[in-house]
Design a protein around this motif. Structure first.
Motif, PDB file in Angstrom:
ATOM      1  N   LEU A   1      21.922 -56.463  16.129  1.00 54.84           N
ATOM      2  CA  LEU A   1      22.907 -57.448  16.584  1.00 54.84           C
ATOM      3  C   LEU A   1      24.255 -56.788  16.806  1.00 54.84           C
ATOM      4  O   LEU A   1      24.698 -55.983  15.983  1.00 54.84           O
ATOM      5  CB  LEU A   1      23.083 -58.515  15.492  1.00 54.84           C
TER       6      LEU A   1
ATOM      7  N   ASP B   1      24.127 -48.349  10.876  1.00 58.62           N
ATOM      8  CA  ASP B   1      23.971 -48.313  12.337  1.00 58.62           C
ATOM      9  C   ASP B   1      25.154 -47.552  12.955  1.00 58.62           C
ATOM     10  O   ASP B   1      26.053 -48.148  13.551  1.00 58.62           O
ATOM     11  CB  ASP B   1      23.900 -49.768  12.829  1.00 58.62           C
TER      12      ASP B   1
ATOM     13  N   LYS C   1      23.703 -46.069  20.689  1.00 60.81           N
ATOM     14  CA  LYS C   1      22.918 -46.697  19.621  1.00 60.81           C
ATOM     15  C   LYS C   1      21.487 -46.209  19.462  1.00 60.81           C
ATOM     16  O   LYS C   1      20.746 -46.754  18.656  1.00 60.81           O
ATOM     17  CB  LYS C   1      22.899 -48.221  19.863  1.00 60.81           C
TER      18      LYS C   1
HETATM   19 MG    MG Z   1      25.550 -52.515  14.329  1.00 60.23          MG
END
Ligand code: MG
Length: 249
Positions: free
Chosen positions: A49, A128, A146
């Motif tokens: 998210l 993350d 990412k």
């Molecule tokens: Mg994140």
């Protein structure tokens, strides 16, 4: 119960915590520093998210989103507890993100938020990492930001859902070299865990091993080579990663 996956003397084992040690699934009891920690779940689809905490959206000068901003991660990006995360040489801003991870335990399709928790196997912690230099779009972060190798440490434990009474009220903290740099609560999520399971399962089938990284609160600061970063979530554990030079590989 807390379960881990570890490599020990050339083999992979499932292990549980017992008296501060690791109890392997061949019944040996060994010290936690004798193993290499692996991601605690063999991943299937990995959802993540963006901007799911109002205070984090605010620190970036964004309005809270009206629909979940979800992107996908490949398994290449995962690394276990005590792993090394590579920092590209030419970047100025690489930050951690402490996140609660929901691990799906049963096939889920068109699940309502009321029944959503029945589909959760357990919880773990992710870090993350993001490289802000490469970010072009906060709503749909690109692969260079990412999906980098080693940039999503995860673990150490998969904690059974039944052992976490209220996953929507857990404190998250990040420490860089022992200093507290990020603190928040899962109660501040914009889209809750039940909402996310209802939302995702309304248009795709969720399966055991799917994971949802639920976003990070405010307080993401730059990290540098040599930093030891601990992301911690109340009742779930402490996940350590060390930032290393990309060139060393
Ligand atoms: Mg994140």
């Amino acid at each position: 119960m807390k379960t881990a996956r570890v490599a020990y003397k050339g083999r992979v084992y499932e292990a549980v915590e017992k008296d501060g040690k690791l109890h392997l699934n061949d019944h040996r009891l060994i010290s936690m520093d004798e193993v290499v920690w692996l991601p605690p779940v063999i991943p299937r689809t990995i959802f993540a998210l963006g901007l799911n905490y109002a205070d984090h959206a605010q620190e970036l000068d964004f309005n809270a989103p009206s629909e979940p901003l979800v992107f996908l991660k490949g398994p290449n990006t995962l690394i276990g507890h005590q792993g090394q995360t590579k920092r590209p040489k030419d970047v100025d801003f690489m930050h951690y993100e402490c996140e609660l991870v929901v691990v799906i335990g049963k096939v889920a399709r068109n699940v309502t938020s009321e029944e959503a928790y029945q589909y959760v196997k357990g919880y773990t912690i992710a870090n993350d990492y993001a490289i802000r230099d490469y970010l072009e779009n906060y709503y749909r972060p690109n692969l260079r930001v990412k999906n980098r190798d080693t940039c999503t440490p995860i673990g150490p434990w998969l904690v059974d859902a039944e052992d976490i009474k209220d996953p929507m009220n857990l404190t998250l903290r990040t420490y860089v070299n022992g200093e507290l740099t990020q603190e928040g609560s899962t109660s501040q999520m914009i889209f809750s865990i039940p909402f996310l399971i209802e939302y995702l399962s309304s248009f795709m089938t969720l399966s055991p091993g799917d994971m949802i990284l639920t976003g990070t609160p405010k307080g993401a600061v730059n990290t540098k080579i040599g930093d030891e970063v601990i992301t911690e979530i109340e009742g779930i554990g402490r996940l350590l990663s060390t930032i290393v030079e990309d060139d060393g590989y």
